[in-house]
Scaffold this motif. Sequence first.
Motif, PDB file in Angstrom:
ATOM      1  N   GLU A  95      49.623  -3.756  46.293  1.00 44.48           N
ATOM      2  CA  GLU A  95      50.025  -5.053  46.865  1.00 44.48           C
ATOM      3  C   GLU A  95      51.473  -5.046  47.373  1.00 44.48           C
ATOM      4  N   PHE A  96      52.215  -4.011  47.005  1.00 46.50           N
ATOM      5  CA  PHE A  96      53.616  -3.863  47.416  1.00 46.50           C
ATOM      6  C   PHE A  96      53.796  -4.170  48.906  1.00 46.50           C
ATOM      7  N   TRP A  97      52.892  -3.647  49.729  1.00 49.07           N
ATOM      8  CA  TRP A  97      53.060  -3.757  51.180  1.00 49.07           C
ATOM      9  C   TRP A  97      52.824  -5.179  51.661  1.00 49.07           C
ATOM     10  N   GLN A  98      51.777  -5.811  51.140  1.00 47.24           N
ATOM     11  CA  GLN A  98      51.484  -7.210  51.498  1.00 47.24           C
ATOM     12  C   GLN A  98      52.648  -8.104  51.062  1.00 47.24           C
TER      13      GLN A  98
ATOM     14  N   ASN B   1      48.925  -1.818  58.678  1.00 46.29           N
ATOM     15  CA  ASN B   1      49.913  -1.376  59.675  1.00 46.29           C
ATOM     16  C   ASN B   1      50.311   0.088  59.509  1.00 46.29           C
ATOM     17  N   LEU B   2      49.876   0.705  58.412  1.00 42.61           N
ATOM     18  CA  LEU B   2      50.288   2.087  58.144  1.00 42.61           C
ATOM     19  C   LEU B   2      49.205   3.055  58.586  1.00 42.61           C
ATOM     20  N   ASP B   3      49.614   4.243  58.954  1.00 45.83           N
ATOM     21  CA  ASP B   3      48.666   5.326  59.262  1.00 45.83           C
ATOM     22  C   ASP B   3      47.976   5.712  57.950  1.00 45.83           C
ATOM     23  N   ALA B   4      46.661   5.531  57.906  1.00 41.32           N
ATOM     24  CA  ALA B   4      45.913   5.743  56.652  1.00 41.32           C
ATOM     25  C   ALA B   4      46.119   7.151  56.098  1.00 41.32           C
ATOM     26  N   SER B   5      46.420   8.111  56.980  1.00 42.22           N
ATOM     27  CA  SER B   5      46.585   9.498  56.500  1.00 42.22           C
ATOM     28  C   SER B   5      47.870   9.660  55.683  1.00 42.22           C
ATOM     29  N   THR B   6      48.728   8.636  55.692  1.00 42.56           N
ATOM     30  CA  THR B   6      49.980   8.730  54.934  1.00 42.56           C
ATOM     31  C   THR B   6      49.927   7.930  53.631  1.00 42.56           C
TER      32      THR B   6
ATOM     33  N   HIS C 232      60.479  -4.001  54.596  1.00 40.89           N
ATOM     34  CA  HIS C 232      60.792  -3.078  55.688  1.00 40.89           C
ATOM     35  C   HIS C 232      61.799  -3.680  56.658  1.00 40.89           C
ATOM     36  N   THR C 233      62.185  -4.943  56.438  1.00 38.79           N
ATOM     37  CA  THR C 233      62.981  -5.646  57.451  1.00 38.79           C
ATOM     38  C   THR C 233      64.440  -5.177  57.492  1.00 38.79           C
TER      39      THR C 233
END
Length: 265
Positions: A191-194, A202-207, A96-97
Motif C-alpha cells: 500500500e506504500f505506493w497508493q 504507474n510502475l513497470d511491473a518487471s521492477t 515521489h513528489t
Amino acid sequence: MTDIRKGTALVTGASSGIGAVYAERLAQRGYDLVLVARNQERLDTLASRISLDTQRNVEVLAADLANAAQLAQVERKLREDASITLLVNNAGIGTHTGVLESDVERMAEMIALNITALTRLTYAAVPGFVARQQGALINVSSVVSLAPELLNGVYGGSKAYVTAFTHSLHKELAGQGIQVQAVLPGATATEFWQIGGLPLENLDASTVMTASDLVEGALQDFDAGVLVSIPAMHDLQHYQRYESSRQALLGNLSSNQLAPRYSTK
Ligand code: NAP
C-alpha cells in the motif's frame, strides 16, 4: 510460551505490507511477537491469525510512532520487556513528489516516523540487548538510500540515514553479540505506493517484487549475517564495488593540507 532460543520480535508497521510478512515469517521461525502500527483492528486480525497458525504468543501495541507520547509507550516496552531479542524497524512512509509539490508538514511527519521513531526505538532496545549479550536489529531502509534522486528527496534522505545509521550500529555493536541488518527493498507491491500518491499501476511491473519474496530474501541474508540486504539486486557485484569504493574513501576524508587542486593565497 517464548522459545528461549528466539525470544520475542517487536515489528513496527506490522499492520500491512512488508511488516505483516515479517510478523508471519518470524512467528513461523519460533519468535513470539509484539505488533506495532496505528490500525488496531488490522493488528488484532493479523495477531489472531498468526497465533492460530503458529501457536506463538502475539501481542498488539497500537501506536502512532510519529506521536511522541505514543512512541514513548513503545520505547518503554522495549526497555522493560527482556524477552525482546529482535527489533524490526519497518514502519515508514514515502512519496515521489518534488520539493515544490510537497507539503512540508508531510515531510516533517516522514522524518518523525522514518528517522526519529527508528532512532528512539533503537536507543530503547540496544542497552538491554548489550546487557543480555543477545539481540538483533533489522532496519528497513530502501534502495533509494543509494539513489536519493529517484523519488522524493526527503524520503531518499531519510532512508540514507537508516542505511548510514545501520552501518554505524554494526561497527559499534558487532563485538557485543548484536546482529544488525539494513534491508534495502526495491519497488515492492504494498500500500506504500497508493498512500504515497503514486499507485502501483504507474510502475513497470518487471521492477516490482512481492513483499513475500522481499522478506524471504532479506531473512536468508539475515541468516547468512549479511549487513546490507538488497533482494532485488541480481548482480551483487554492483553493490560490492560501490561498498569497496566507499571503504576506500575512509582513510582519505581528512587532512591538515588543502587538496592540491585548490590554489593557495
Ligand atoms: P505499507 O504497506 O504502507 O506499510 C507501512 C506500515 O507502517 C503499515 O503497517 C502502517 O500501519 C505503518 N505506519 C505508517 N505510519 C505509521 C505511524 N505514524 N505510526 C506507526 N505505524 C505507521 O508499506 P510497506 O511497503 O510495507 O513499507 C514498509 C517499509 O518498507 C517502509 O519503511 C518503507 O519505506 C519501506 N520500503 C518500501 C518499499 C515499497 O516499494 N513498498 C520500497 C523500499 C522501502 P498503520 O497505517 O496501521 O499505522
